[in-house]
Scaffold this motif. Structure first.
Motif: not given
Length: 391
Positions: A77-98
């Motif tokens: 189940l740790g992989v499921d947490m990884f995937f949620v974190i991944s989406g969060f980080i991708m949106a956060t680190t690119t927030w001002k570049t869209f």
């Protein structure tokens, strides 16, 4: 964690006290001044959960019906947490570049340079072990095609030469789709997510009716966990933080209950159950990420420093832990200890060896690789704020 904050500031993620328009996807500066330390801690937790998927297997080989034999499915189940974190980080680190010129290109370059170098090192090591010491992994030499597809993290009907790479195949797919969204302004992100939801459902149906690999892969319901992480980022950036301690508590209790279920009935252990797995596990993992990030953004409440620090090495931990546990197995087989205390020593020792070994490998291998790439400017990969890698 100083590197985390520096990376965020360099990417324009820390907003200061200002606000931006944009409704749901606007920014209120709610993450200002924080390091996303709780995200790093969650990455460590997720990686340690994956270790918990593999320790019982080796314990069973050494001791038969051991103390934790049969509970390994919970660790997956740790992989499921990884995937949620991944989406969060991708949106956060690119927030001002869209919508900005070059944003998709820079994003993909950072992702590729963050994921592939260490992955290639581990694949080369795995292929060498397969060839020169096949008895160690109990596998035959992989074909050249299998090795090439594994290097490139291309979807296959078989697992990559290093099994944990299956989740990295999904990560790279997530990155490609997310890069497409970066071509447009941020206010169109909800529309992009809606299109992705419909496309995922359609591709899943095509894959199920035709048995084609690519539609089945691209339509895998695990994609919804990544999308949910993006939504969590939007909520946090909009300052919509409501009772994060409640969400964190519900998420933890739910995951514990599902882990008990998974261990008892060997559920969630394979990708064949992804719809059930995603629907059952995903919401609780989303609650955990939302709660942990919300507590940090609202109150500055952080996870223990040791856990946060281990998050920096979580990618190394994820990729190397099988070999580190295997080294301990070799020692135990040499000395042939028996009994409950020996079993307990193996379980505790496995985690100790994995944590210590992954930190050493991070400092000797992963971090030097990252430092060597820092001269690439905007394409340089972040040191610590990275997407999960995601068993």
């Amino acid at each position: 964690m100083r590197g985390d904050h520096a990376a965020l500031r360099a990417r324009g993620v820390a907003d200061g006290a200002g606000t931006e328009p944009g409704g749901f996807w606007g920014s209120s500066g709610s993450v200002s001044g924080h390091k996303l330390g709780n995200v790093q801690a969650l990455r460590a937790v997720a990686a340690l959960m994956v270790v918990g998927d593999h320790v019982p297997r080796e314990e069973h080989k050494l001791f038969g019906h051991g103390l934790v034999s049969g509970v390994g499915a919970a660790g997956a189940l740790g992989v499921d947490m990884f995937f949620v974190i991944s989406g969060f980080i991708m949106a956060t680190t690119t927030w001002k570049t869209f919508g900005k010129p070059g944003a998709p290109r820079d994003f993909l370059l950072r992702r590729i340079l963050r994921i592939y170098p260490l992955w290639c090192v581990v694949v080369v090591f795995t292929v060498a072990v397969n060839h020169f010491w096949p008895a160690a992994l109990h596998v035959d030499d992989p074909s050249l095609g299998h090795i090439a597809a594994s290097f490139l993290l291309l979807p296959q009907r078989m697992m990559p030469v290093l099994g944990v790479g299956w989740s990295l195949e999904f990560e790279m797919f997530f990155y490609l789709v997310f890069a497409l969204a970066l071509f447009f302004s941020r206010d169109r992100l909800p529309l992009a997510l809606g299109v992705w939801v419909l496309a995922t459902l359609a591709l899943q149906w095509i894959g199920a009716t035709t048995d084609w690999l690519l539609p089945s892969f691209a339509g895998n319901p695990l994609c919804f966990e990544f999308m949910a992480g993006v939504v969590v980022a939007g909520l946090i950036r909009a300052g919509r933080i409501w009772k994060p301690e409640l969400f964190l508590g519900i998420g933890i209790l739910g995951v514990v209950a599902l882990a008990i279920y998974a261990s008892r009935y060997d559920g969630f252990g394979t990708l064949a159950l992804t719809w059930f797995r995603t629907a059952a596990v995903g919401p609780f993992m989303v609650a955990i990420v939302y709660g942990a990030v919300g507590l940090e953004a609202r109150d500055g409440r952080l996870a223990p420093r040791a856990l946060t620090a281990l998050g920096d090495a979580s990618y190394s931990l994820y990729l190397w832990h099988g070999y580190l546990i295997g080294a301990l197995v070799v020692v135990f087989r040499h000395f042939h200890p028996a009994g409950t205390w020996a079993d307990l020593a193996f379980i505790v020792g496995s985690y100790a060896v994995v944590v210590a070994g992954s930190v050493v490998l991070y400092r000797l291998v992963e971090r030097p690789l990252l430092q060597a790439l820092q001269g690439l400017g905007r394409a340089a990969p972040e040191h610590t704020i990275i997407a999960p890698s995601p068993p």
